[in-house]
Design a protein around this motif. Sequence first.
Motif, PDB file in Angstrom:
ATOM      1  N   UNK A 129       0.828  -1.211   0.000  1.00 30.83           N
ATOM      2  CA  UNK A 129       0.000   0.000   0.000  1.00 30.83           C
ATOM      3  C   UNK A 129       0.858   1.255   0.000  1.00 30.83           C
ATOM      4  N   UNK A 130       1.947   1.248   0.760  1.00 33.24           N
ATOM      5  CA  UNK A 130       2.838   2.407   0.801  1.00 33.24           C
ATOM      6  C   UNK A 130       3.479   2.656  -0.557  1.00 33.24           C
ATOM      7  N   UNK A 131       3.704   1.594  -1.338  1.00 31.38           N
ATOM      8  CA  UNK A 131       4.291   1.755  -2.669  1.00 31.38           C
ATOM      9  C   UNK A 131       3.362   2.523  -3.597  1.00 31.38           C
ATOM     10  N   UNK A 132       2.072   2.479  -3.344  1.00 34.79           N
ATOM     11  CA  UNK A 132       1.112   3.256  -4.127  1.00 34.79           C
ATOM     12  C   UNK A 132       0.924   4.646  -3.527  1.00 34.79           C
ATOM     13  N   UNK A 133       0.886   4.707  -2.194  1.00 34.78           N
ATOM     14  CA  UNK A 133       0.611   5.975  -1.522  1.00 34.78           C
ATOM     15  C   UNK A 133       1.693   7.019  -1.763  1.00 34.78           C
ATOM     16  N   UNK A 134       2.958   6.634  -1.632  1.00 35.63           N
ATOM     17  CA  UNK A 134       4.027   7.635  -1.664  1.00 35.63           C
ATOM     18  C   UNK A 134       4.113   8.376  -2.997  1.00 35.63           C
ATOM     19  N   UNK A 135       4.155   7.688  -4.154  1.00 37.14           N
ATOM     20  CA  UNK A 135       4.157   8.457  -5.405  1.00 37.14           C
ATOM     21  C   UNK A 135       2.852   9.196  -5.650  1.00 37.14           C
ATOM     22  N   UNK A 136       1.740   8.650  -5.161  1.00 36.47           N
ATOM     23  CA  UNK A 136       0.449   9.293  -5.355  1.00 36.47           C
ATOM     24  C   UNK A 136       0.381  10.640  -4.641  1.00 36.47           C
ATOM     25  N   UNK A 137       1.103  10.762  -3.518  1.00 36.27           N
ATOM     26  CA  UNK A 137       1.071  12.027  -2.775  1.00 36.27           C
ATOM     27  C   UNK A 137       1.595  13.186  -3.617  1.00 36.27           C
ATOM     28  N   UNK A 138       2.733  12.989  -4.263  1.00 41.31           N
ATOM     29  CA  UNK A 138       3.296  14.047  -5.101  1.00 41.31           C
ATOM     30  C   UNK A 138       2.398  14.322  -6.305  1.00 41.31           C
ATOM     31  N   UNK A 139       1.872  13.243  -6.904  1.00 39.17           N
ATOM     32  CA  UNK A 139       1.040  13.392  -8.089  1.00 39.17           C
ATOM     33  C   UNK A 139      -0.200  14.220  -7.800  1.00 39.17           C
ATOM     34  N   UNK A 140      -0.854  13.957  -6.684  1.00 39.78           N
ATOM     35  CA  UNK A 140      -2.068  14.699  -6.317  1.00 39.78           C
ATOM     36  C   UNK A 140      -1.788  16.193  -6.225  1.00 39.78           C
ATOM     37  N   UNK A 141      -0.665  16.551  -5.636  1.00 41.07           N
ATOM     38  CA  UNK A 141      -0.342  17.971  -5.487  1.00 41.07           C
ATOM     39  C   UNK A 141      -0.040  18.622  -6.831  1.00 41.07           C
ATOM     40  N   UNK A 142       0.574  17.864  -7.740  1.00 38.55           N
ATOM     41  CA  UNK A 142       0.886  18.420  -9.052  1.00 38.55           C
ATOM     42  C   UNK A 142      -0.371  18.778  -9.830  1.00 38.55           C
ATOM     43  N   UNK A 143      -1.428  17.970  -9.691  1.00 37.14           N
ATOM     44  CA  UNK A 143      -2.645  18.237 -10.457  1.00 37.14           C
ATOM     45  C   UNK A 143      -3.634  19.108  -9.694  1.00 37.14           C
ATOM     46  N   UNK A 144      -3.406  19.315  -8.394  1.00 36.59           N
ATOM     47  CA  UNK A 144      -4.356  20.088  -7.588  1.00 36.59           C
ATOM     48  C   UNK A 144      -3.966  21.548  -7.434  1.00 36.59           C
ATOM     49  N   UNK A 145      -2.698  21.876  -7.605  1.00 33.84           N
ATOM     50  CA  UNK A 145      -2.240  23.244  -7.346  1.00 33.84           C
ATOM     51  C   UNK A 145      -1.301  23.711  -8.455  1.00 33.84           C
ATOM     52  N   UNK A 146      -1.139  25.028  -8.509  1.00 35.03           N
ATOM     53  CA  UNK A 146      -0.228  25.631  -9.471  1.00 35.03           C
ATOM     54  C   UNK A 146       0.582  26.724  -8.784  1.00 35.03           C
ATOM     55  N   UNK A 147       1.711  27.073  -9.405  1.00 34.84           N
ATOM     56  CA  UNK A 147       2.505  28.213  -8.968  1.00 34.84           C
ATOM     57  C   UNK A 147       2.944  28.130  -7.521  1.00 34.84           C
TER      58      UNK A 147
END
Length: 555
Positions: A129-147
Amino acid sequence: MDSDANAHVLDERGARTDPASGLAYWGPAVAVSLAMFIGVIDSTLMNVAIPSIVTDLDTTVTVVQGAISFYAMVMAALILPGGKLSSMYGVRRLMTATLLVYGVGTTLAALSWNVVVLYVGWSVIEGAAAAVLLPLTFTVLLVSYEGADRAKALGILAGVNAAGAAFGPLLGGAVTTFASWRWGFGIEVLIVLVALAFVRYLPEASLNETPTKLDIGGTLLSVVGTTALVAGVLLAGRYGWLAARRPFVVGGVQLDLFGASPTVWLVGIGVGVFAAFVQYERRVERDGGSPLVPVRLLSNGAFTAGIATNAVRSLVLAGFIFVVPVFLQTGAGYTAFETGVAMLPFSVATFVASVFTTGWRRFVAPKLLVQAGVVLMGIGVLALASQTALDATVAQLAVPMALVGLGLGLVMAQLIDMTLSAVDQRDSAAASGLLNATMMLGYSFGTAIVGTYLLRRFYDGVVDGVLAAAGASVSARERGALVAALETAAETATEGTQRAFLAGLTPAQRELLADVFDAAIVQAQRATLFLLALFVLLVLLVSTLLPDEGTSGGP
């Protein structure tokens, strides 16, 4: 005020594009920060609880340490394919499912009635589960916020990452000392439940408008390559990095490795498999398929410089959070809880610097900020070496700890955003997976290299001290055999056998051994911190490859 005033403007994939504020807007950052926290503290929290787990489950130290190592191996092996999943499934649904699986694993670990259940719940289910969670954390922020908001969110996540690694021993020491090690896993269950409450703010759609399939061939190659690398690194402490320090026995059968350590073979296999992985991914991309890692990422200079710098930075952090607690507990006599308190300035400084320095790039180039942070880390490590003593107090260690934390936070506040912002959003999932995979390899190498060096210098010092006291002179081969024998005895001895051994000595002999052990651990710690300072210098050298101008993160 109109109730829709703070409503979010979403693009076609559900990502936020407006500069809104408030709980809903920062909900994704909260959710992924909580997910990152439990993923990071999981192993550090339990490191200090090993003796209690051994007693409670009637097992051995080696078996429990094996659970920690297996957890790291499972997570490292699956992290590249785990990062791909957000391009295949809806982000919200994927995060929800992964948190639920993680919750099942940590609940099972908390209720463990034997070591098999502990391995299944902790090492296998939580690791996957951690193998999915850790990369997903960065990905979520990339698509949720800008600048600037993206930079701030990534800074918070970076702070949580580093602070969680140092906060783990404090939390683990507290629950082990005042309650039970099982409460460590129980606390993780509570954090999972809180994170689930914020998942509803995540975008619903997957990162790709066109559904993609999992690259099975690339997945198999990445799993085999990563497993070989991590396994080789984990075995280095016992068998050595090059020449075998003892026979390699598997299932009662001694394997002939031509005098070489199994580490050489496994790392060589890992490197060879990854070379095949790159060639395979080139072919998949050339044939119009969906590779696990797009080869264009590897030709992106800014991205590769970022992951290289971050990997070496991870090596330094892993070595630091390993050797400092070991010295404080085995040398200075700190309890697990006191060790956590001593490292608190490091944790707080890391978090504060990660969160509050993201906006500095408006005035100073991010590359210079990263390098300034690296210099601060080096100064802190050298200052800590100067304060290394058996009677070192928490107050004496506070400033060096804080300097290392401030430097680390300054590095991570800029570096993560620089690295991930250097790639197109279509590659964000693969980039996040690759960033986390190299980060995990850096942690593995850091713990192995620095930890092995510390223990080897300690055993060398003990043998040299005893020989000097006895006025004996031995050959280099005999000395090496004595060091290896001492390592084996230290690995297998229980507290009871240690007490029995000491009871059979005269008071003068016990005093002599105590003095030898004290001198050896202090010298070993100082030498290891100087080695760590050299690795900090390596981070500085690698950071020169970073682009001179930031790739994003405007005001």
